[in-house]
Every structure is written in structure tokens, then in C-alpha cells.
Scaffold this active site. Sequence first.
Site, PDB file in Angstrom:
ATOM      1  N   SER A  40       0.819  -1.211   0.000  1.00 33.44           N
ATOM      2  CA  SER A  40       0.000   0.000   0.000  1.00 33.44           C
ATOM      3  C   SER A  40       0.856   1.266   0.000  1.00 33.44           C
ATOM      4  O   SER A  40       0.325   2.374   0.130  1.00 33.44           O
ATOM      5  CB  SER A  40      -0.908   0.004   1.243  1.00 33.44           C
ATOM      6  OG  SER A  40      -0.151  -0.358   2.378  1.00 33.44           O
ATOM      7  N   THR A  63      -1.712   3.127   4.249  1.00 34.26           N
ATOM      8  CA  THR A  63      -0.761   4.240   4.275  1.00 34.26           C
ATOM      9  C   THR A  63       0.124   4.208   5.510  1.00 34.26           C
ATOM     10  O   THR A  63      -0.362   3.970   6.614  1.00 34.26           O
ATOM     11  CB  THR A  63      -1.569   5.552   4.347  1.00 34.26           C
ATOM     12  OG1 THR A  63      -2.518   5.544   3.309  1.00 34.26           O
ATOM     13  CG2 THR A  63      -0.682   6.760   4.289  1.00 34.26           C
ATOM     14  N   THR A 108       2.042   7.006   0.503  1.00 42.06           N
ATOM     15  CA  THR A 108       1.137   5.919   0.117  1.00 42.06           C
ATOM     16  C   THR A 108       1.089   5.758  -1.395  1.00 42.06           C
ATOM     17  O   THR A 108       1.389   6.695  -2.143  1.00 42.06           O
ATOM     18  CB  THR A 108      -0.287   6.219   0.623  1.00 42.06           C
ATOM     19  OG1 THR A 108      -1.092   5.065   0.492  1.00 42.06           O
ATOM     20  CG2 THR A 108      -0.939   7.345  -0.151  1.00 42.06           C
ATOM     21  N   ARG A 154      -6.906   9.678  -9.329  1.00 37.54           N
ATOM     22  CA  ARG A 154      -7.457   9.875  -7.976  1.00 37.54           C
ATOM     23  C   ARG A 154      -6.323  10.193  -6.985  1.00 37.54           C
ATOM     24  O   ARG A 154      -5.282   9.556  -6.976  1.00 37.54           O
ATOM     25  CB  ARG A 154      -8.203   8.616  -7.545  1.00 37.54           C
ATOM     26  CG  ARG A 154      -8.817   8.683  -6.127  1.00 37.54           C
ATOM     27  CD  ARG A 154      -7.896   8.114  -5.077  1.00 37.54           C
ATOM     28  NE  ARG A 154      -8.525   8.029  -3.751  1.00 37.54           N
ATOM     29  CZ  ARG A 154      -7.874   7.693  -2.641  1.00 37.54           C
ATOM     30  NH1 ARG A 154      -6.574   7.425  -2.688  1.00 37.54           N
ATOM     31  NH2 ARG A 154      -8.489   7.631  -1.494  1.00 37.54           N
ATOM     32  N   THR A 163      -4.658   7.267   8.485  1.00 38.34           N
ATOM     33  CA  THR A 163      -4.540   6.157   7.546  1.00 38.34           C
ATOM     34  C   THR A 163      -5.956   5.685   7.260  1.00 38.34           C
ATOM     35  O   THR A 163      -6.854   5.882   8.075  1.00 38.34           O
ATOM     36  CB  THR A 163      -3.674   5.037   8.158  1.00 38.34           C
ATOM     37  OG1 THR A 163      -3.468   4.010   7.185  1.00 38.34           O
ATOM     38  CG2 THR A 163      -4.320   4.428   9.385  1.00 38.34           C
ATOM     39  N   GLY A 164      -6.148   5.102   6.101  1.00 40.48           N
ATOM     40  CA  GLY A 164      -7.492   4.617   5.775  1.00 40.48           C
ATOM     41  C   GLY A 164      -8.047   5.298   4.546  1.00 40.48           C
ATOM     42  O   GLY A 164      -7.285   5.802   3.704  1.00 40.48           O
TER      43      GLY A 164
HETATM   44  N1  GLY Z   1      -5.133   7.075   2.931  1.00 41.35           N
HETATM   45  C1  GLY Z   1      -4.698   6.726   1.668  1.00 41.35           C
HETATM   46  C2  GLY Z   1      -5.606   7.064   0.588  1.00 41.35           C
HETATM   47  O1  GLY Z   1      -6.798   7.165   0.779  1.00 41.35           O
HETATM   48  O2  GLY Z   1      -5.158   7.210  -0.515  1.00 41.35           O
END
Ligand code: GLY
Length: 327
Positions: A84, A188, A206, A216, A239-240
Amino acid sequence: MTTRRQFLIQTGAGLAALSAGKLSSAKELASAKEEGKRPLVISTWKHGLASNEQAWKILAKGGRALDAVESGVQVAEADPEVTSVGYGGGPDREGHVTLDSCIMDEKGNAGSVAFLQNFMHPVAVARKVMEETPHVMIVGEGARRFALDQGFKEQDLLTDQARKNWQQWLKTGKYKPWSPASNPTHDTISMLAVDQAGDLSGSCTTSGLAYKMHGRVGDSPIIGAALFVDNEVGSACATGVGEEVMKTVGSFLIVELMRQGLSPTEACKEGVQRIIRKNPNWRDVQVGYLAMDRLGRVGAFAIHTGFQYAVHDGQNNVLMDSAGYTD
Ligand code: GLY
């Protein structure tokens, strides 16, 4: 017996008093600062353990928190097993590994890159944006040219395993980005550190949600969303699922809540509850927050249980289970 100073710190009022200038004597202020663990480094997920070890090498020598958080997360960026972040990270739906990263120092300086491809260490490019340009954020082709100008080398970051996983995903023919809620073991890497001088810094890096739409960008390069540092108060990171973090400006919110006197854990919990109150589909997403106040106190909270974070205080480097709203 609990002294006034201990009471203030235990209740979280110490921080509010500090920021409001209510601890009147210099001696009292100095004592309050001593309550925290310093140096200290914390980071998200199990891959934070190895990153903390690297960061600690710098902190232990009396180095700057900024150097520690930049160097620390580079371990995860270069690790192909961390799927990730950076090299080995999952690609977007078109097979491109696109990277987001940011860094922030104790003076409030910040740098970030977004939608950057083919560079092993986006956090190092983000630091160059902070230190070598008058800007905070550079994206895409402009970020690529800037990185090349700064001497970074391009390389393919899509590993054989990540390519195989992507090709498998393509067979399903559905556009559904991978969600951390469905595989909550990693995501992340975000890192916060305080150095011997008491200065705070943070970083975040990330490859974003795997199989995302091309172009994106998540929360990870957004100052205030995935990361915020205010040396007078504390720091926070995320994170998330980045969309939820961006919509609530999570890390800035958490630092401001600490400024008002909430403990790091209470502030992270309110950050999570803000998402839950705003999004009826909150059960489908995972977000985890980490915070560290200027006294070196640490807190965490996540939407779902399963979020882990690594804490290195010089004696131990341990993985902690965050509390979650769904406990
Ligand atoms: N937290 C990483 C992302 O949404 O790209």
C-alpha cells in the site's frame, strides 16, 4: 500525592493551560514539558515497526524529528512486501502505481507531492518541495519534472506480484477500489516524531487505494487531512479511506481539539466520530488516526478495531492495538 502539574497533564488540562499561557512560571512550564517521552516516534500499522527503527537511529543521535520522519517512512516505501506504499504498492485500475506523500516540520513548513509516478521515495521529493520551492504541493507531470531536476531517478515500481494481483482484479470486471475495511492489516504509513529538542514533525506516504481511478488523489498529500503539525500543541496523522479524512480535515481537527484541551486519544476519537456522524455508510470504510501532543503523549482511535500502530521510545518498539468505534 498528585501535584497540580501532574493533575493538569493527566486530565489533559495541562496542554490547554500551556497553550493558554496559564502555567505561569518558567519552572512549571519546564517541568510540564518533562512529563512527555522524548524522543519518541510513532507510525501506522505493523510496517511502522521497521520504519520506527530507522527513524530512531536519527532521534537517538539527537537528530531532527524532520530527518527521522523522512528517513523512517522510506523503509516502507522501498519494501515490496508493503503493498500500500511505494515500491510494490497496488496500482490504479489502469496499472499505474501513483504516489501521494507529504511532510511537515516544527515551524509549520510543509511540502507534498501527488499523483507522482516512478519514484521510489515520494516523501523525499515532498521534502524538496518544502525546502527548495516557494510552494507546498506539486502534482503529476510537474512533480515528475521537479523530481528529475532534483536528481531523483525514475524506476518502475510495479512488482510482478502487484501486476498479478491487478490482472486478477481486472477479471472481475467491477470497478470497486480495494477498501481498508475489507483487509484491515495495513495501509498508508503515517509517522509522527518528537526529537530531543522537543520539536515535532510528521510524514505520510502511500500508493493510495489500489485499483482507484487514474488520477485519484487521496488524503495523504493533503496538509491538514492526512497530516498536521503544530509545535505549540501537537501533531496528528491518518490512515485509511482518504475521502473520509479529507471531507473532515481530520488531522487539523485533531490538533485543534488537542489545543482546546482534549487528550490525544479523545481528539482522535472525536475525529472518528465526526466521520461517523457525517457518513451513513461509515461501516464500509476504515479510518485510523494517531496523535502526539507536545508533551509526548500518544493517542489513537479508528472506526473499526484492527488498526494497529507502532511506538518506539528508545527502550521498546511495540505494536499497539487502537481502540475502535466498533469495539
Ligand atoms: N489514505 C490513503 C488514501 O486514501 O489514498
